[in-house]
Design a protein around this motif. Structure first.
Motif, PDB file in Angstrom:
ATOM      1  N   VAL A  55      38.612  37.229  33.550  1.00 46.76           N
ATOM      2  CA  VAL A  55      38.443  38.051  34.756  1.00 46.76           C
ATOM      3  C   VAL A  55      37.399  37.437  35.675  1.00 46.76           C
ATOM      4  O   VAL A  55      37.589  37.372  36.900  1.00 46.76           O
ATOM      5  N   ALA A  56      36.293  36.981  35.113  1.00 48.97           N
ATOM      6  CA  ALA A  56      35.230  36.379  35.928  1.00 48.97           C
ATOM      7  C   ALA A  56      35.752  35.176  36.700  1.00 48.97           C
ATOM      8  O   ALA A  56      35.414  34.987  37.883  1.00 48.97           O
ATOM      9  N   ARG A  57      36.585  34.347  36.066  1.00 47.22           N
ATOM     10  CA  ARG A  57      37.147  33.175  36.766  1.00 47.22           C
ATOM     11  C   ARG A  57      38.069  33.617  37.899  1.00 47.22           C
ATOM     12  O   ARG A  57      38.066  33.024  38.985  1.00 47.22           O
ATOM     13  N   ALA A  58      38.859  34.651  37.663  1.00 43.36           N
ATOM     14  CA  ALA A  58      39.764  35.135  38.704  1.00 43.36           C
ATOM     15  C   ALA A  58      38.978  35.646  39.913  1.00 43.36           C
ATOM     16  O   ALA A  58      39.344  35.383  41.067  1.00 43.36           O
ATOM     17  N   VAL A  59      37.893  36.367  39.654  1.00 42.93           N
ATOM     18  CA  VAL A  59      37.056  36.879  40.746  1.00 42.93           C
ATOM     19  C   VAL A  59      36.400  35.721  41.487  1.00 42.93           C
ATOM     20  O   VAL A  59      36.374  35.679  42.732  1.00 42.93           O
ATOM     21  N   ALA A  60      35.867  34.760  40.742  1.00 42.89           N
ATOM     22  CA  ALA A  60      35.206  33.608  41.365  1.00 42.89           C
ATOM     23  C   ALA A  60      36.173  32.789  42.209  1.00 42.89           C
ATOM     24  O   ALA A  60      35.776  32.205  43.236  1.00 42.89           O
ATOM     25  N   ASP A  61      37.447  32.773  41.821  1.00 42.04           N
ATOM     26  CA  ASP A  61      38.458  32.030  42.572  1.00 42.04           C
ATOM     27  C   ASP A  61      38.983  32.792  43.783  1.00 42.04           C
ATOM     28  O   ASP A  61      39.853  32.291  44.502  1.00 42.04           O
ATOM     29  N   GLY A  62      38.472  34.018  43.990  1.00 39.41           N
ATOM     30  CA  GLY A  62      38.799  34.754  45.199  1.00 39.41           C
ATOM     31  C   GLY A  62      39.982  35.694  45.101  1.00 39.41           C
ATOM     32  O   GLY A  62      40.544  36.083  46.133  1.00 39.41           O
ATOM     33  N   ALA A  63      40.374  36.092  43.896  1.00 41.28           N
ATOM     34  CA  ALA A  63      41.498  37.024  43.759  1.00 41.28           C
ATOM     35  C   ALA A  63      41.169  38.346  44.455  1.00 41.28           C
ATOM     36  O   ALA A  63      40.124  38.931  44.184  1.00 41.28           O
ATOM     37  N   PRO A  64      42.038  38.846  45.342  1.00 38.67           N
ATOM     38  CA  PRO A  64      41.752  40.108  46.019  1.00 38.67           C
ATOM     39  C   PRO A  64      41.948  41.332  45.126  1.00 38.67           C
ATOM     40  O   PRO A  64      41.369  42.387  45.377  1.00 38.67           O
ATOM     41  N   MET A  65      42.740  41.164  44.068  1.00 36.96           N
ATOM     42  CA  MET A  65      42.947  42.232  43.089  1.00 36.96           C
ATOM     43  C   MET A  65      43.110  41.594  41.720  1.00 36.96           C
ATOM     44  O   MET A  65      43.792  40.590  41.572  1.00 36.96           O
ATOM     45  N   VAL A  66      42.455  42.195  40.721  1.00 40.64           N
ATOM     46  CA  VAL A  66      42.607  41.756  39.341  1.00 40.64           C
ATOM     47  C   VAL A  66      43.225  42.909  38.572  1.00 40.64           C
ATOM     48  O   VAL A  66      42.676  44.016  38.532  1.00 40.64           O
ATOM     49  N   ILE A  67      44.385  42.662  37.975  1.00 43.56           N
ATOM     50  CA  ILE A  67      45.112  43.670  37.210  1.00 43.56           C
ATOM     51  C   ILE A  67      44.864  43.402  35.731  1.00 43.56           C
ATOM     52  O   ILE A  67      45.196  42.333  35.223  1.00 43.56           O
ATOM     53  N   VAL A  68      44.272  44.375  35.051  1.00 43.66           N
ATOM     54  CA  VAL A  68      43.958  44.231  33.635  1.00 43.66           C
ATOM     55  C   VAL A  68      44.894  45.116  32.833  1.00 43.66           C
ATOM     56  O   VAL A  68      44.990  46.324  33.076  1.00 43.66           O
ATOM     57  N   GLY A  69      45.581  44.530  31.867  1.00 42.58           N
ATOM     58  CA  GLY A  69      46.450  45.269  30.967  1.00 42.58           C
ATOM     59  C   GLY A  69      45.837  45.360  29.589  1.00 42.58           C
ATOM     60  O   GLY A  69      45.445  44.351  29.011  1.00 42.58           O
ATOM     61  N   GLY A  70      45.738  46.581  29.065  1.00 45.48           N
ATOM     62  CA  GLY A  70      45.147  46.786  27.746  1.00 45.48           C
ATOM     63  C   GLY A  70      44.715  48.225  27.590  1.00 45.48           C
ATOM     64  O   GLY A  70      45.127  49.107  28.346  1.00 45.48           O
ATOM     65  N   GLY A  71      43.862  48.464  26.610  1.00 42.97           N
ATOM     66  CA  GLY A  71      43.340  49.800  26.373  1.00 42.97           C
ATOM     67  C   GLY A  71      42.010  50.007  27.068  1.00 42.97           C
ATOM     68  O   GLY A  71      41.548  49.168  27.846  1.00 42.97           O
ATOM     69  N   ASP A  72      41.372  51.133  26.769  1.00 47.40           N
ATOM     70  CA  ASP A  72      40.096  51.461  27.409  1.00 47.40           C
ATOM     71  C   ASP A  72      39.028  50.420  27.100  1.00 47.40           C
ATOM     72  O   ASP A  72      38.183  50.115  27.949  1.00 47.40           O
ATOM     73  N   GLY A  73      39.053  49.847  25.890  1.00 44.99           N
ATOM     74  CA  GLY A  73      38.092  48.797  25.565  1.00 44.99           C
ATOM     75  C   GLY A  73      38.248  47.573  26.445  1.00 44.99           C
ATOM     76  O   GLY A  73      37.264  46.964  26.855  1.00 44.99           O
ATOM     77  N   SER A  74      39.488  47.223  26.764  1.00 45.03           N
ATOM     78  CA  SER A  74      39.736  46.082  27.661  1.00 45.03           C
ATOM     79  C   SER A  74      39.203  46.368  29.061  1.00 45.03           C
ATOM     80  O   SER A  74      38.651  45.477  29.722  1.00 45.03           O
ATOM     81  N   MET A  75      39.371  47.603  29.522  1.00 46.18           N
ATOM     82  CA  MET A  75      38.885  47.962  30.854  1.00 46.18           C
ATOM     83  C   MET A  75      37.360  47.897  30.909  1.00 46.18           C
ATOM     84  O   MET A  75      36.773  47.311  31.820  1.00 46.18           O
ATOM     85  N   SER A  76      36.704  48.492  29.910  1.00 46.32           N
ATOM     86  CA  SER A  76      35.240  48.487  29.890  1.00 46.32           C
ATOM     87  C   SER A  76      34.682  47.089  29.687  1.00 46.32           C
ATOM     88  O   SER A  76      33.644  46.734  30.260  1.00 46.32           O
ATOM     89  N   GLY A  77      35.374  46.288  28.873  1.00 44.10           N
ATOM     90  CA  GLY A  77      34.879  44.945  28.586  1.00 44.10           C
ATOM     91  C   GLY A  77      34.982  43.987  29.749  1.00 44.10           C
ATOM     92  O   GLY A  77      34.328  42.944  29.759  1.00 44.10           O
TER      93      GLY A  77
END
Length: 304
Positions: A55-77
C-alpha cells in the motif's frame, strides 16, 4: 457541501491469505475494470506482512485510490499508510466479520462492494488509535485477544464466525477477569471486567455492540463488560447479537477523545482481530483521518 467524485483509477491490493481473498482476487480485478475503474496495478499478496509496504508503494507512486481486499485486520494494518495522504480508501470486504464495511454501510457481497467503489461517493471518517497505531474499527482486551491470538487459521477461514464461537468456548475455560482502570484525564474509574471493547464504529466481530459509537463522531467509545462472571460475558454477546431490549445491562460505556487504560494483570490488546499491543495504553480518536468510498445511498444522516 459538494465533494469531488471518486477517482476512476486505482491500485487493487488483496490479502490472498484472508478468508475469501485468494478465491476472489481475479473476480474483483475483472469486475472493477468492467465497472469502469482502471486498475493501474493489481496485487494478490500472499504474505500479510507485505500488505502495508505494498500500500505504501502505491501511495508513493501517486495512486488516487487504493482498494484493499481482506478482513478488518487487513484494513487496520494498511490504513496507517493512507493517513494524511491525498488518496481514497476503497474497501473490499473479504474477511470473516467485515465490521468496518458494516459500519460504512457497504454491501458485503463482491458485486455490491465493487459498485460502491465505481459509482459511490467520498466520505471522510475517523480512525481510532492505540498509542501510535491507527485502526479502522475496534480494539479489545480480555477474552477476544486470547481467541484472536490462538484461533487456528483454518477454523477461522472455513467456518467464519461459527469457528470463532467454537474457539471462544475453548478459550473461556482458562480465562480470568481483570481489574480495569480507565482515566480520561479528569477522573479515574476502576472496575472488574471480562472484556473491554474500544470502538470507532458500532460493530465488533460482525455484531452491533454500541448505539453510540460512530465512525465520524469525533469520539472514541470504550465499552466494558463489568463484573467477574464469564457467563455474564457470554450473555452480553448473545443479548447484543439478537438485540434484546436489555442488551446493555452488563456493560458500561465511556465516550471521549482520549483515555489511558490499564489492567491488572496486564492484558493483550487485539486491534481489529490482530493482537498488537498490551496495557497500559493510550486510546485516542483521529478525527476525519481518511476518505473512504461508500455507496451513494449510504446513511447520509450519519455522515454529516
Amino acid at each position: 457541501m459538494e465533494t469531488k467524485p471518486l477517482p476512476k483509477e486505482a491500485v487493487l491490493i488483496v490479502n490472498a491469505h484472508s478468508r475469501r481473498g485468494q478465491d476472489q482476487f481475479e473476480d474483483a480485478r475483472a469486475k472493477l475494470e468492467a465497472a469502469g475503474v482502471r486498475l493501474i496495478a493489481a496485487h494478490a499478496v500472499e504474505d500479510p506482512e507485505q500488505m502495508a509496504p505494498t500500500v505504501a508503494r502505491a501511495v508513493a507512486d501517486g495512486a488516487p485510490m487504493v482498494i484493499v481486499g481482506g478482513g478488518d485486520g487487513s484494513m487496520s494494518g494498511t490504513v496507517d499508510e493512507l493517513v494524511g495522504k491525498d488518496v481514497v480508501f476503497g474497501v473490499l470486504p473479504l474477511g470473516t466479520a467485515n465490521s468496518f464495511a458494516r459500519t460504512l454501510g457497504l454491501p458485503l457481497d463482491l458485486d455490491g462492494a465493487v459498485r460502491a467503489i465505481a459509482t459511490g461517493r467520498r466520505r471522510r471518517v475517523d480512525l481510532g488509535m492505540i498509542d501510535r497505531d491507527y485502526f479502522v474499527n475496534a480494539a479489545s482486551l480480555g477474552l477476544s485477544p486470547m481467541i484472536g491470538r490462538t484461533v487456528p487459521h483454518k477454523l477461522k477461514r472455513y467456518l467464519g464466525r461459527v469457528g470463532y464461537l467454537i474457539w471462544a468456548v475453548k478459550c473461556s475455560v482458562g480465562f480470568r477477569a481483570f481489574r480495569l482502570t480507565i482515566d480520561d484525564g479528569r477522573r479515574q474509574r476502576r472496575m472488574w471486567s471480562t472484556e473491554v471493547r474500544i470502538l470507532n464504529g458500532p460493530y465488533h466481530g460482525g455484531v452491533e455492540l454500541s448505539d453510540h459509537a460512530n465512525v465520524d463522531s469525533g469520539r472514541i467509545v470504550i465499552q466494558a463488560v463489568v463484573g467477574r462472571s464469564k457467563p455474564r460475558l457470554a450473555w452480553d454477546w448473545y443479548a447484543k447479537f439478537v438485540k434484546l431490549r436489555d442488551r446493555d445491562k452488563n456493560t458500561e460505556e465511556f465516550s471521549g477523545t482520549s483515555f489511558r487504560i490499564d489492567a491488572k494483570p496486564r492484558q493483550r490488546i487485539s486491534i481489529d482481530g490482530e493482537v498488537l499491543a498490551m496495557t497500559p495504553a493510550t486510546v485516542k480518536i483521529a478525527a476525519g483521518a481518511v476518505e473512504v468510498a461508500v455507496p451513494q445511498d449510504a446513511d447520509k444522516a450519519t455522515a454529516m
